[in-house]
Scaffold this motif. Structure first.
Motif, PDB file in Angstrom:
ATOM      1  N   ASP A 258       6.272   9.321   9.529  1.00 17.24           N
ATOM      2  CA  ASP A 258       5.942   8.920   8.175  1.00 17.24           C
ATOM      3  C   ASP A 258       4.454   8.956   7.939  1.00 17.24           C
ATOM      4  N   HIS A 259       4.134   9.272   6.726  1.00 22.07           N
ATOM      5  CA  HIS A 259       2.761   9.163   6.264  1.00 22.07           C
ATOM      6  C   HIS A 259       2.642   7.747   5.702  1.00 22.07           C
ATOM      7  N   PRO A 260       1.470   7.083   5.880  1.00 24.05           N
ATOM      8  CA  PRO A 260       1.373   5.706   5.387  1.00 24.05           C
ATOM      9  C   PRO A 260       1.633   5.579   3.887  1.00 24.05           C
ATOM     10  N   TRP A 262       3.627   7.977   1.903  1.00 24.17           N
ATOM     11  CA  TRP A 262       4.906   8.513   1.450  1.00 24.17           C
ATOM     12  C   TRP A 262       5.853   8.607   2.629  1.00 24.17           C
TER      13      TRP A 262
ATOM     14  N   GLU B  91      10.243   0.680   2.903  1.00 26.42           N
ATOM     15  CA  GLU B  91       9.005   0.879   2.137  1.00 26.42           C
ATOM     16  C   GLU B  91       8.208  -0.418   2.070  1.00 26.42           C
ATOM     17  N   GLU B  94       6.704  -0.948   5.600  1.00 29.14           N
ATOM     18  CA  GLU B  94       5.755   0.033   6.118  1.00 29.14           C
ATOM     19  C   GLU B  94       4.575   0.310   5.216  1.00 29.14           C
ATOM     20  N   ARG B  95       4.765   0.108   3.907  1.00 23.93           N
ATOM     21  CA  ARG B  95       3.700   0.500   3.001  1.00 23.93           C
ATOM     22  C   ARG B  95       3.162  -0.692   2.232  1.00 23.93           C
ATOM     23  N   PRO B  96       2.022  -1.227   2.710  1.00 27.82           N
ATOM     24  CA  PRO B  96       1.493  -2.436   2.088  1.00 27.82           C
ATOM     25  C   PRO B  96       1.236  -2.272   0.594  1.00 27.82           C
ATOM     26  N   TYR B  97       0.911  -1.076   0.139  1.00 25.94           N
ATOM     27  CA  TYR B  97       0.656  -0.949  -1.305  1.00 25.94           C
ATOM     28  C   TYR B  97       1.918  -1.204  -2.094  1.00 25.94           C
TER      29      TYR B  97
END
Ligand code: HEM
Lengths: 305, 177
Positions: A258-260, A262, B91, B94-97
């Motif tokens: 994974d890309h941070p 997407w 999501e 893993e994705r803080p935003y």
């Protein structure tokens, strides 16, 4: 025919005329290539379930930050770039530097059409009929003399013609740079495109010549190439320089890594719509594993993303 | 009013190019944040211009912000993750935003629910305290953008600057509980 019908037809007719003119003037700057090996003969035709992305989408939805951040900016502003004459500076660690004229290079190459999937790291993708020649042919023609380990490309950088490069808030260190390992560059898939949909490349798609490496994320496929350098040291690439933990040197399409920003597990195959986003699972190496997996058999792809 | 915007979005559908999902996410996110900032700007403006009648626009601005950000969430659910809980959780982790954006939206929900006159009267003094959450939402919104910056910081920069300016002009109020 009553009056209303007549008016309707007249309006319809003039609209069609206008549309025809618009197409003519759009394409007037583009050249036709009359002889090339078609995708059916080259062995790179479109295969179900892939469907060609319409020309209009291919030429109006681009990432070419030299001309702005929005996807529509390149189509609007890339025409400012002077395409003729175009020369490419070719050099190597040990050898001399020469300027190659694009026209000379083009004359030396046999053109073929290849239909490739293009997967952007932003999780959208297209299917594009490119026109060009294998990068391996170009490298052999340029004849770097020694066996260098990497080939390093730079995009044209002309501040006065590229409004995006004048943006004070951009952190990209121009010119844009990309590189391949030499065995990747010599792979049958690696391609230099000079056209799409049977005509020369529109400026926004990277005219007059660009790289196409379909098993890697789109940002590797550097546009509007102005220099080629053969080297033994692994070059730093533009996105790697900005965010090394996000963009690696290899940038192979890989749904497992994974890309941070997407998730890479799915992609939106364009054109998509809100009600039918056309989300499809992303394939390892963008589905080109049979051609390229061998290049990486001794590489930890999680570590070297 | 709701249907009007729905219609507007439907009509622009064809003009949003081949990737309307992304364009809609950007559009709704930006509109939502703009209305949020507008709602925050109204009180200081009313004070500055000695124009108390401006205050009547604060509630609609806040609700428009909530409206657009809810659309933003819907676009994300439909276009980015296809209504998959598994992907949503992934999501968020893993994705803080994404997680700060989601937290910001969640905090907006009680504010929207208590935006009625009746709720305001019922809650009395605690209403004002509750509604200071909007500053938290603004900060989280800025983080949401800062975490998205790739090669150009102008968008995140402008929003953050405006938030800082508003916070600066309001900090004395914040101390008065
Ligand atoms: C409900 C939870 C939220 C989720 C899941 C979410 C998700 C996203 C995603 C995925 C994008 C990126 C679109 C892309 O580049 O592909 C985005 C952009 C954006 N979001 Fe959110 N968001 C949420 C809440 C919020 C909130 C509360 C705000 C404002 C206070 C906000 C403001 C924005 C803005 C302004 C953008 C556009 C940034 C730009 O123009 O580059 N979002 N959001």
């Amino acid at each position: 025919m009553n009056r209303r019908q007549f008016v309707k037809r007249a309006v319809g007719g003039s609209a069609a005329l206008l549309a025809a003119q618009a197409v003519a003037s759009n394409s007037s700057g583009l050249r036709d290539f009359d002889s090339y090996v078609s995708s059916k003969k080259s062995g790179w035709a479109v295969e179900a379930p892939d469907v060609l992305t319409p020309l209009e989408n291919v030429t109006n939805y681009n990432n070419f930050y030299e001309f702005g951040m929005d996807k529509s900016d390149p189509a609007q502003y890339a025409s400012a770039m002077t395409l003729d004459p175009w020369s490419i500076r070719v050099s190597s660690d040990g050898g001399k530097t020469v300027d190659v004229q694009f026209e000379d290079l083009l004359r030396a190459m046999d053109l073929e059409e290849r239909i490739y999937r293009l997967r952007c790291v932003e999780a959208w993708s297209m299917v594009i009929p490119w026109l060009g020649f294998p990068l391996a042919d170009l490298i052999r023609w340029l004849d770097p003399q020694e066996n260098y380990r990497f080939v390093h490309f730079q995009t044209r950088y002309t501040r006065s013609e590229m409004r995006g490069t004048r943006s004070f808030s951009s952190v990209i260190d121009w010119p844009y740079q990309e590189a391949l390992r030499m065995d990747e560059a010599m792979n049958t898939l690696s391609f230099i495109a000079v056209g799409l949909y049977g005509k020369s490349l529109p400026a926004q798609n990277g005219a007059p010549l660009r790289l196409v490496v379909p098993w890697k994320y789109g940002f590797k496929s550097i546009k509007s190439i102005a220099s080629i350098h053969f080297t033994n040291r692994q070059p730093e690439t533009s996105w790697q320089a900005i965010a090394p933990h996000e963009y690696g040197f290899y940038a192979n399409v890989n749904p497992e890594v994974d890309h941070p920003r997407w998730s890479q597990r799915y992609e939106r195959r364009l054109p998509s719509s809100l009600f039918n986003p056309n989300r499809i699972p992303t394939q390892m190496f963008n589905g080109y594993g049979e051609y390229v997996a061998d290049l990486y058999k001794n590489l930890n792809l999680r570590r070297y993303y | 009013m709701l249907s009007f915007v729905g219609l507007a979005l439907a009509t622009v559908q064809n003009q949003l190019g081949p990737d309307p999902v992304k364009q809609l996410a950007l559009l709704t996110g930006n509109r939502g944040f703009q209305f949020l900032l507008l709602s925050l700007l109204i009180s200081p403006l009313a004070q500055l211009l000695a124009a108390p009648y401006l205050i009547q626009w604060r509630r609609p601005a806040g609700l428009w912000a909530f409206y657009f950000l809810s659309l933003h969430l819907l676009v994300f659910a439909q276009g980015y993750i296809g209504w998959s809980w598994v992907i949503l959780i992934e999501e968020l982790i893993e994705r803080p935003y994404i997680s700060v954006g989601a937290l910001a939206w969640v905090l907006l929900v009680p504010l929207a629910l208590t935006s009625t006159r009746a709720a305001r009267l019922k809650l009395g003094a605690s209403w004002a305290i509750l509604h200071r959450l909007v500053y938290v939402v603004a900060v989280l919104g800025c983080l949401h953008l800062i975490w998205q910056v790739r090669s150009d910081w102008i968008n995140a920069g402008v929003y953050t600057l405006i938030c800082v300016l508003i916070a600066g002009s309001r900090y004395r109020n914040a101390l008065r509980f």
